[in-house]
Motif scaffolding. Structure first.
Motif, mmCIF file in Angstrom:
data_model
loop_
_atom_site.group_PDB
_atom_site.id
_atom_site.type_symbol
_atom_site.label_atom_id
_atom_site.label_comp_id
_atom_site.label_asym_id
_atom_site.label_seq_id
_atom_site.Cartn_x
_atom_site.Cartn_y
_atom_site.Cartn_z
ATOM 1 N N GLN A 345 6.433 -5.188 -2.848
ATOM 2 C CA GLN A 345 5.205 -4.687 -2.234
ATOM 3 C C GLN A 345 5.418 -4.456 -0.747
ATOM 4 N N ASP A 346 4.711 -3.476 -0.209
ATOM 5 C CA ASP A 346 4.823 -3.147 1.208
ATOM 6 C C ASP A 346 3.430 -3.033 1.803
ATOM 7 N N TYR A 347 3.043 -4.075 2.524
ATOM 8 C CA TYR A 347 1.764 -4.059 3.226
ATOM 9 C C TYR A 347 1.972 -4.160 4.731
ATOM 10 N N SER A 348 3.087 -3.636 5.193
ATOM 11 C CA SER A 348 3.401 -3.700 6.619
ATOM 12 C C SER A 348 2.416 -2.917 7.469
ATOM 13 N N TRP A 349 1.658 -2.016 6.858
ATOM 14 C CA TRP A 349 0.673 -1.214 7.579
ATOM 15 C C TRP A 349 -0.634 -1.972 7.820
ATOM 16 N N LEU A 350 -0.793 -3.125 7.176
ATOM 17 C CA LEU A 350 -1.979 -3.946 7.377
ATOM 18 C C LEU A 350 -1.761 -4.942 8.510
ATOM 19 N N PRO A 351 -2.818 -5.555 9.040
ATOM 20 C CA PRO A 351 -2.633 -6.595 10.055
ATOM 21 C C PRO A 351 -1.647 -7.656 9.583
ATOM 22 N N GLU A 352 -0.841 -8.165 10.494
ATOM 23 C CA GLU A 352 0.238 -9.085 10.112
ATOM 24 C C GLU A 352 -0.256 -10.291 9.325
ATOM 25 N N GLY A 353 -1.427 -10.792 9.648
ATOM 26 C CA GLY A 353 -1.933 -11.972 8.963
ATOM 27 C C GLY A 353 -2.297 -11.745 7.516
ATOM 28 N N ALA A 354 -2.395 -10.478 7.092
ATOM 29 C CA ALA A 354 -2.814 -10.183 5.720
ATOM 30 C C ALA A 354 -1.714 -10.427 4.701
ATOM 31 N N HIS A 355 -0.477 -10.582 5.182
ATOM 32 C CA HIS A 355 0.645 -10.799 4.257
ATOM 33 C C HIS A 355 1.590 -11.832 4.850
ATOM 34 N N ASP A 356 2.420 -12.422 3.987
ATOM 35 C CA ASP A 356 3.374 -13.409 4.471
ATOM 36 C C ASP A 356 4.650 -12.717 4.946
#
Length: 424
Positions: A345-356
């Motif tokens: 998964q790639d959620y790097s576009w979301l705020p950093e706190g949203a993913h580990d």
């Protein structure tokens, strides 16, 4: 120029994004759905040509629209599924904008909501739903180097046998994609090697009912995740009108089964020695479903025909009884490898706190636990086993829309003025 604003921005217009739009629309919540390509693009351009849905039409759809002119028991082709979601979006009047890329989402300073950078400008949104699904970044293990001279591709890049060079093919991964691609290649006359790991292997049909029906009445679609369960491969196929995936039968028809791909050295690829164990794991899963189905029939007095033959497990073929632990690729004329090895998964576009740190979303049932206002939809096992399936994501979208509506109500609340205290 004024900045465009919306209550909810949904990123992705596949099955998750369209489901999300339906429920938000019903609640009267203003929203936009942004899609970098076309509606349901992955069904069109990231799947092989002959792919059909793994579930029948009566089950793998949204409640509000059937597949026009098709039998409820048909397994629908991939392009027709993409067309279905386009029709569904049109039926809803969903506010979908195609060809818009989302770059970065950051929290607004000193006020609720998010600043969303897109290829068409900035949008401010009170909430953001990441509806980008489970199939984001294809994973190809770093085992066989490019200099080996072998054509290598992920299953998302495979289209048909004519795309590959002449010669034998090694398919790595025995879930739905790997099993179906390997069978297609063998049916087209290719010599096929299939690397098999642990997997679940449900019956396609049993006692006159499809396995999706059995998993429904046995309450298995609503099972919540247990540690490790979300990583178990699911070997099932809707090809040829729906078939039970039976690796021993495929081996008897000419396919060579192998253990998991392990390491490569000077033209030779090694495999783990656990092939028989992996097949036994699949058999246990298969037989357990049959037993539960039989118990359900007896308990409820259903008039469904018995199938004693379905309980018979074929003998181990030679490649299982005497496993091949290494292959010299050139000697076997293996000219291409298809890696059906899943996704990250790639959620790097979301705020950093949203993913580990590994990119996995921090959430509880799709609701971010670290970034209020951020939501996830379409994840495997998001709330239940069926979460990443067409029908399952529709129900998860309803829950997220309900959560968004409740949070908006809290934020909109203004306390009444306290009554004056009466004095004697």
């Amino acid at each position: 120029m004024p900045v465009e604003k919306t209550d909810v921005l949904v990123v992705g217009a596949g099955q998750a994004g369209i489901a999300m739009s339906e429920h938000l629309g019903r609640m009267g919540v203003s929203h936009l759905v942004l899609e970098r390509a076309r509606i349901a693009e992955r069904w069109r351009s990231e799947r092989w040509d002959s792919l059909v849905a793994n579930g029948p039409a009566w089950h793998d759809r949204f409640p509000g629209l059937e597949f026009e002119g098709r039998s409820p028991d048909a397994f629908i082709a991939k392009d027709e599924i993409a067309d279905y979601f386009e029709r569904y979006a049109a039926k809803l009047g969903a506010p979908v904008r195609c060809g818009v890329e989302v770059g970065k989402v950051t929290r607004l300073e000193g006020r609720p909501g998010f600043r969303v950078e897109t290829s068409e400008g900035v949008i401010e949104a009170g909430n953001v739903v990441a509806a980008t699904g489970p199939f984001q970044k294809p994973v190809i293990p770093a085992i066989v180097p490019e200099e080996a001279g072998i054509v290598q591709m992920h299953s998302t890049g495979y289209r048909n046998p004519g795309q590959l060079p002449e010669g034998a093919v090694l398919v790595v991964g025995a879930g739905a994609s790997g099993a179906q691609i390997a069978q297609e290649l063998m049916e087209m006359g290719r010599k096929v090697f299939l690397a098999v790991g642990p997997h679940d292997r449900p019956p396609r049909r049993y006692r006159d009912r499809d396995f999706v029906w059995w998993l429904g009445v046995l309450n298995k679609w609503d099972m919540e995740t247990t540690p490790g369960a979300e990583h178990v491969t699911f070997a099932v196929s809707g090809a040829h009108g729906g078939q039970t995936v039976d690796f021993r039968r495929l081996a008897n028809e000419g396919m060579t089964l192998l253990g998991k791909a392990d390491r490569y050295d000077n033209g030779r690829l090694s495999f783990t020695a656990d092939l028989a164990e992996s097949l036994a794991h699949g058999d246990r899963n298969y037989l357990a479903v049959l037993k539960e189905a039989d118990d359900f029939v007896a308990r409820n007095g259903l008039d469904l025909p018995e199938e004693p033959e379905a309980h018979r497990i074929l003998p181990d073929p030679d490649c299982v009884a005497n496993p091949i632990l290494s292959l010299e690729l050139a000697a076997e004329n293996i000219t291409s490898i298809i890696w059906a090895t899943g996704f990250t998964q790639d959620y790097s576009w979301l705020p950093e706190g949203a993913h580990d740190d590994s990119g996995r979303p921090r959430h509880s049932r799709g609701v971010s636990v670290t970034e209020p206002g951020i939501y996830f939809l379409g994840l495997p096992w998001q709330t239940r086993r069926g979460s990443s399936f067409i029908w399952g994501v529709w129900h998860d979208a309803a829950a997220i829309a309900d959560h968004i509506a409740k949070q908006r109500a809290y934020l909109a609340h203004e306390p009444a003025h306290a009554p004056e205290t009466e004095t004697a």
